[in-house]
Design an enzyme around this catalytic site. Structure first.
Site, PDB file in Angstrom:
ATOM      1  N   CYS A  85       0.922  -1.258   0.003  1.00 42.52           N
ATOM      2  CA  CYS A  85       0.068  -0.011   0.012  1.00 42.52           C
ATOM      3  C   CYS A  85       0.975   1.255   0.007  1.00 42.52           C
ATOM      4  O   CYS A  85       1.505   1.438   1.030  1.00 42.52           O
ATOM      5  CB  CYS A  85      -0.953  -0.095   1.274  1.00 42.52           C
ATOM      6  N   LYS A 101       1.241  -9.588  -0.048  1.00 45.29           N
ATOM      7  CA  LYS A 101       1.639  -8.868  -1.360  1.00 45.29           C
ATOM      8  C   LYS A 101       2.624  -7.736  -0.927  1.00 45.29           C
ATOM      9  O   LYS A 101       2.652  -6.980   0.067  1.00 45.29           O
ATOM     10  CB  LYS A 101       0.277  -7.967  -1.820  1.00 45.29           C
ATOM     11  N   GLY A 141       0.229  -5.224 -11.651  1.00 49.97           N
ATOM     12  CA  GLY A 141       0.186  -3.983 -11.798  1.00 49.97           C
ATOM     13  C   GLY A 141       0.185  -3.523 -13.264  1.00 49.97           C
ATOM     14  O   GLY A 141       0.912  -4.363 -14.110  1.00 49.97           O
ATOM     15  N   ARG A 155      -6.635  -1.798 -10.465  1.00 50.61           N
ATOM     16  CA  ARG A 155      -7.538  -0.658 -11.168  1.00 50.61           C
ATOM     17  C   ARG A 155      -8.031  -0.918 -12.453  1.00 50.61           C
ATOM     18  O   ARG A 155      -8.910  -0.428 -12.870  1.00 50.61           O
ATOM     19  CB  ARG A 155      -6.533   0.585 -11.108  1.00 50.61           C
TER      20      ARG A 155
END
Length: 187
Positions: free
Chosen positions: A21, A62, A124, A148
């Site tokens: 994050c 992660k 990513g 995203r």
């Protein structure tokens, strides 16, 4: 570790620890990507969770490629593995890279995969089926994590599944997509 045990007691099938994050608020509290600067502390956190959680429940993590330099990613990944992580998702950028698309470094994920005996998932800049193909080719990762790109294209996982199966990749029609968007915003 106490929170991980509680999550398992509440029915979680496993525990995933996010050391990727980039949010300022999270990192100011010594959470998220700032822990990539301290592989020993990352190791101790994962180890404590792994020891507290029943062995049949996976503990996954992660990471990003590092804080500001990807050359530390192998040390970070190895610390996660040595601590007992069953699986590792790797975002192909450093924290300082932020979300700049030109900063994606999937090749480092391939180096991590080559050195660890646990599953390594690539993450990513996967916005399309073509991105998925390039990521797999460069990283060698069989599995990917969508972020995203999935918000941008709610049917991206379906398109990738079709491509993986050798089928035709057909984007969702608006009448199929609208109920999903409605449900997403309701939740």
């Amino acid at each position: 570790a106490e929170n991980a045990v509680r999550a398992i007691e509440l029915g979680s099938p496993g525990v995933d620890l996010n050391f990727g994050c980039p949010a300022k608020l999270v990192n100011q509290s010594k959470g998220g990507a700032v822990l990539l600067k301290e592989p020993d502390l990352l190791y101790r956190i994962i180890q404590a969770v792994r020891q507290a959680v029943p062995v049949q429940q996976p503990v996954t993590a992660k990471i990003r490629l590092g804080w500001d330099d990807p050359s530390h990613c192998l040390e970070i990944a190895y610390a996660a593995y040595q601590a007992g992580a069953n699986e590792l998702a790797v975002h192909g950028r450093t924290k300082e890279d932020g979300y700049r698309s030109e900063a994606i470094k999937w090749e480092w994920i391939g180096q991590i995969r080559a050195r660890l005996p646990i599953p390594v998932i690539a993450n990513g800049e996967i916005w399309s089926v073509d991105d998925w193909r390039r990521c797999r080719e460069i990283s060698g990762a069989e599995d990917i994590m969508l972020g995203r790109g999935l918000v941008s294209r709610p049917d991206l996982a379906r398109q990738i599944a079709a491509a993986r199966a050798g089928g035709e990749v057909v984007p969702m029609r608006w009448d199929e997509l609208l109920p999903l968007l409605h449900d997403f915003w309701q939740q």
